[in-house]
Structure formats: C-alpha cells, structure tokens
Design a protein around this motif. Structure first.
Motif, PDB file in Angstrom:
ATOM      1  N   GLU A 109      -1.168   2.500 -13.905  1.00  6.85           N
ATOM      2  CA  GLU A 109      -1.828   1.247 -13.478  1.00  6.85           C
ATOM      3  C   GLU A 109      -1.235   0.721 -12.175  1.00  6.85           C
ATOM      4  OE1 GLU A 109      -0.116   1.054 -16.817  1.00  6.85           O
ATOM      5  OE2 GLU A 109      -1.738   2.494 -17.129  1.00  6.85           O
ATOM      6  N   TYR A 110      -0.009   1.141 -11.863  1.00  6.29           N
ATOM      7  CA  TYR A 110       0.631   0.630 -10.647  1.00  6.29           C
ATOM      8  C   TYR A 110       0.657   1.667  -9.541  1.00  6.29           C
ATOM      9  CZ  TYR A 110       1.907  -3.068 -13.807  1.00  6.29           C
ATOM     10  OH  TYR A 110       1.838  -4.088 -14.719  1.00  6.29           O
ATOM     11  N   THR A 111      -0.263   2.623  -9.616  1.00  9.59           N
ATOM     12  CA  THR A 111      -0.344   3.598  -8.540  1.00  9.59           C
ATOM     13  C   THR A 111      -1.686   3.444  -7.845  1.00  9.59           C
ATOM     14  OG1 THR A 111      -1.287   5.311  -9.954  1.00  9.59           O
ATOM     15  CG2 THR A 111       1.119   5.248  -9.742  1.00  9.59           C
ATOM     16  N   LEU A 112      -1.737   3.905  -6.625  1.00 11.25           N
ATOM     17  CA  LEU A 112      -2.937   3.748  -5.809  1.00 11.25           C
ATOM     18  C   LEU A 112      -3.510   5.124  -5.485  1.00 11.25           C
ATOM     19  CD1 LEU A 112      -4.707   1.762  -4.206  1.00 11.25           C
ATOM     20  CD2 LEU A 112      -3.044   1.889  -2.353  1.00 11.25           C
ATOM     21  N   GLY A 113      -4.825   5.236  -5.594  1.00 11.74           N
ATOM     22  CA  GLY A 113      -5.462   6.478  -5.142  1.00 11.74           C
ATOM     23  C   GLY A 113      -6.106   7.307  -6.239  1.00 11.74           C
ATOM     24  N   LEU A 138       0.839  -1.211   0.000  1.00 18.45           N
ATOM     25  CA  LEU A 138       0.000   0.000   0.000  1.00 18.45           C
ATOM     26  C   LEU A 138       0.870   1.256   0.000  1.00 18.45           C
ATOM     27  CD1 LEU A 138      -2.809  -0.943   2.578  1.00 18.45           C
ATOM     28  CD2 LEU A 138      -2.977  -0.904   0.084  1.00 18.45           C
ATOM     29  N   LEU A 146       2.698   1.657  -3.576  1.00 11.69           N
ATOM     30  CA  LEU A 146       1.827   2.057  -4.689  1.00 11.69           C
ATOM     31  C   LEU A 146       1.278   3.480  -4.493  1.00 11.69           C
ATOM     32  CD1 LEU A 146      -0.119  -1.278  -5.327  1.00 11.69           C
ATOM     33  CD2 LEU A 146       1.927  -0.420  -6.478  1.00 11.69           C
ATOM     34  N   TRP A 197      -4.234   7.356   1.068  1.00 15.40           N
ATOM     35  CA  TRP A 197      -3.783   5.971   1.252  1.00 15.40           C
ATOM     36  C   TRP A 197      -2.464   5.926   2.007  1.00 15.40           C
ATOM     37  CZ3 TRP A 197      -6.186   1.461   0.742  1.00 15.40           C
ATOM     38  CH2 TRP A 197      -7.304   1.377  -0.088  1.00 15.40           C
TER      39      TRP A 197
END
Lengths: 260, 209
Positions: free
Chosen positions: B59-63, B37, B40, B72
């Motif tokens: 595509e490989y990032t979060l939020g 978490l 990313l 996050w």
C-alpha cells in the motif's frame, strides 16, 4: 502478435490480474500501472489522484522516452564495463527468468540455426559449428539485473561487432533486433551503438564450458553496458533494422535503452 | 511545553518579518513532492530484490509493479535533481547556507539537544535556527547529495563508473543509497512532528511570514 504472459517476478499475480481486469478492455495497455495503490497521502498532497489517471501513464511514458534520448546522448562507446578477476565470480551464477528452469527452452544444438535478417549483405543462416569456429574472447563482467541485484560471471564468445562486419550489416541502421526461443517469444531491440560496443558479445560459453541451458544455450547476447533483461538468451534470430519493433519487457514498460 | 506555545498577542506583536523567502518555499514544497515520489517508488524497486529480510507494504509503494516503480523513480528524479541543484546554487550564492546554518559547534548542538529534550528550546525567533536545526538541515543536504550521487552511479555504473568507484562498488552504492533513504525517512518524521509542534514554522514555510 502473440498474446503475452502476465508472469512478472515479485508481483502478486492474483492482485495484478484483478486490477488489470478492472481496467480492461478500455485500457489494456495500462497493465504496468494498473496494479497501483490508492496512495491517499499522495492524493492529499497533490489534490488529484495522480496514480489512477491515464494522464499519469502518458506522462510517464513520455518521460521514459526522454530518458531514452538522454541515455543515448551520454552513452560513450569507448567506456568499458569493469572487468573482474576469476576470484570475484559469483557462485553459483543465478538462473533468472520469468519462468522456472524446467520451462526454459531446451534447444537441440544440432538442429539450431541462427537466422540473420534485415539490412545485411549475407543472409545465410549459421549453424552452431560454424559459429564456434569464429574467434572468441573471454570477459568477466558484472550482470546487473533491473531488479537491483547483480552477479559477476565469465563469458566467452565472439564480439557482436565482428560478426556484424562479417555478415556485411549496415551499421548505420538503428537497431539489431533479437528473437529468442522462449515460449512467449521473448525479443528485444538493441541500439546499434550498444551492439557495436567492444564488450557486446555473442556468448557460447560460461566459465569455459558450453553455455548451459540455464544461461541461454546455445547462444546468449551478453551486453555488459545494458541491464540484464536486455541480454537475450536462447537467441534464434537477429535482424538489422531501422524500425523500433518493441520487446517483451519494453512493451510492458521497462525503459527501452536501459543502458548502464 | 509553555515555551513552545505562542499567544495570539505575541504573533500580532511580531513585526511581519519575512522568515522564508519565496524561492525557499517553492523549492521546499517541490522537494517534498519529489522526495515522497522517490521514496514510494524506491520502495517498489527495493521490493523486487530486497537487501534485507523485509519488504515494504504494497500500500505504501508507487507504480503497481517493478516496471511502474522504475518509471516513477526515473521521472521524479528529474524533479529532485533539477530542484535540488537550483536549491544548492541559490543557497550558496545568496549566502543563506552560511548565514542560517553556520556555525555548527558541538557545544552548541549539545546545549540545544538538552534544551529540546527538556522542552526548553525556544522558537521565538524563527529567522534564527538553533543548533539542532542547523545540524539536521545541513546533514540532510549532505544526505541529499549522497543519495543523488549513489543513485546516478547505480543508474549508469558503466558510463559514470567513477561515481560507483567513489563509493566502492555497485552493491556498496546500493546499500549507501538505501541507508540515505532511511535517514531521509527518519528526518521526515522528526521534521513533520516538529512542524506540527511549532505551527508558525509551518505557516512561515507556506506564506513566508
């Protein structure tokens, strides 16, 4: 309340809007996670689609509120932001906004007045000439942007706490809420303890010159203990209040305390 | 490769010895989730103002965007910090770190690196870490402490000014934070690869034996 712009630096606007439309009208408030990726790896690991669930939104918002409280708890009103020599000043100091410089407010200093509202004894408006006559100090501090970059600048103006005393503000109130001349009506709440911090300043000059339009003419609130997005520019009014009224970026998901 | 494979007979013959105690397993997997978490969402934050001439693929990032990435990152940091602190305290208090990770000698590391590169490094007794493992595991603990300290310093550069001063200044802390992330990613790749090559180590990290 006026509808807010979708312009967010560093985000592909087309993708963001595409994703946002998918979730509307049921979840209009979800725009800060709406553009989230599918994240197959994460989904496999946890066995549930954490990114695409509104419970993740709720949880994140709750943790963010908890983080507000933690930050307020560790905030030390006597801790000063580091100051620097003139040689450390970043040249040129970057212009930064969610719009181009051409679209920045072009305020006429002669017509401009600072409105004072809320829990204050003296609600009179202030002209720029009146404000310029207040005692001023210069400080060279680091501006830290929420994006991660930072820049050192020289700011001259009146400590906000002196002004709050002058207008008889109720300093037991929770917030000073600023509104700005930006076309989308940028606004931001500043918690009272940060407003009373000795380095929090009503800024009228940059590098000893009248504050240029790029940095918020005629008045910026420089808060070295906050991230850059909580340093309002082109300020038109301040309100001393106990109500949390949200803010331009805060409403979109930035942590409200965002203290440094 | 012969020494890396284990026959069913060997597995059955091995007495059911506890390799990974429950607290290690629980904290390991919480840490794995927290790390992923953090990485990313950290990439999302990095992309807002890249330090170098590249960005991480969306595509490989979060939020979804910077604000979501920050939410996050500052939520998962509690998971990472509390779990990491509990791991450090338990690791020192139970003597596990001393027992498992020490000593780390240069000659031992050199010997085991050579053995590993020629596929002669044995994994018959999973309760004893070889020198390469000791170095990597001890190293990643140090990196973990560094990334949390630089992270805290960047989160509160005024309130925790001494942390920032420890690393030089704010921009330097940001670079160190990035390089620690890169080191953790490199560790992750090697770690997962080796776990796949020695499946019983993965089993031990799940059921303990």
């Amino acid at each position: 309340m006026a509808k807010r712009s979708f312009l967010i630096p560093g985000v592909d606007k087309r993708l963001l809007i595409k994703d946002a439309i998918k979730t509307m009208p049921d979840f209009p408030r979800r725009r800060f996670i709406a553009g989230g990726p599918s994240l197959g790896a994460l989904t496999l690991l946890t066995g549930c689609d954490v990114v695409d669930s509104s419970s993740a939104d709720t949880l994140l918002a709750q943790v963010s509120k908890f983080n507000d409280a933690v930050q307020a708890f560790i905030f030390n009103p006597d801790a000063l932001a580091p100051t620097f020599p003139e040689s450390a000043i970043t040249k040129p100091f970057p212009f930064n906004a969610y719009y181009d410089l051409d679209d920045a407010p072009d305020v006429d200093g002669k017509d401009w007045k600072l409105e004072v509202r809320g829990l204050v004894d003296n609600k009179k408006s202030w002209t720029l000439d009146e404000l310029y006559k207040l005692p001023q100090v210069t400080q060279i501090t680091r501006h830290i942007c929420v994006e991660g970059w930072s820049a050192i600048g020289s700011w001259t103006g009146t400590p906000l706490r002196d002004f709050l005393k002058l207008i008889g503000a109720d300093t037991r109130a929770k917030y000073v809420w600023f509104q700005c001349a930006d076309k989308d009506g940028y606004n931001s709440p500043l918690d009272m303890r940060s407003a009373l911090h000795p380095q929090t300043q009503m800024t009228f000059k940059y590098a000893n010159d009248i504050l240029p339009r790029a940095y918020g003419f005629p008045m910026k609130i420089r808060v070295p203990t906050k991230l850059g997005f909580k340093n309002p520019k082109y300020v038109v009014s301040m309100e001393v209040t106990n109500d949390y009224k949200g803010g331009y970026w805060e409403d979109q998901g930035y942590n409200s305390f965002s203290g440094s | 490769m012969a020494s890396l494979t284990v026959t069913d007979e060997q597995v059955r013959a091995t007495p059911a010895k506890l390799i990974q105690p429950a607290w290690v397993r629980v904290m390991h997997w919480i840490n794995a989730l927290a790390m992923i978490l953090m990485i990313l969402s950290g990439w999302q934050i990095y992309n807002a103002s890249p330090l170098f001439g590249f960005s991480f693929p969306r595509e490989y990032t979060l939020g979804g965007w910077l604000g979501g990435g920050l939410l996050w990152h500052f939520a998962a940091m509690w998971l990472l910090m509390i779990n990491g602190l509990a791991y450090l305290v338990t690791g020192f208090a139970t003597g596990r770190f001393r027992r498992k990770l020490l000593p780390i000698t240069p000659s031992g590391v050199l010997h085991d690196v050579r053995a590993a590169l020629t596929f002669k490094l044995g994994h018959d007794d999973l309760t004893v870490y070889n020198y390469v493992q000791r170095l990597l595991y001890a190293g990643i603990i140090v990196i973990g402490v560094l990334i949390v300290l630089t992270g805290l310093g960047m989160w509160k550069p005024v309130q925790l000014y001494y942390l920032v001063a420890l690393f030089g200044d704010y921009p330097t802390a940001r670079y160190i934070h990035f390089f620690c992330m890169a080191a953790i990613c490199a560790f992750l790749v090697i770690h997962v690869l080796l776990a796949l090559l020695v499946p019983k180590s993965l089993r031990a990290m799940i059921i303990g034996r």
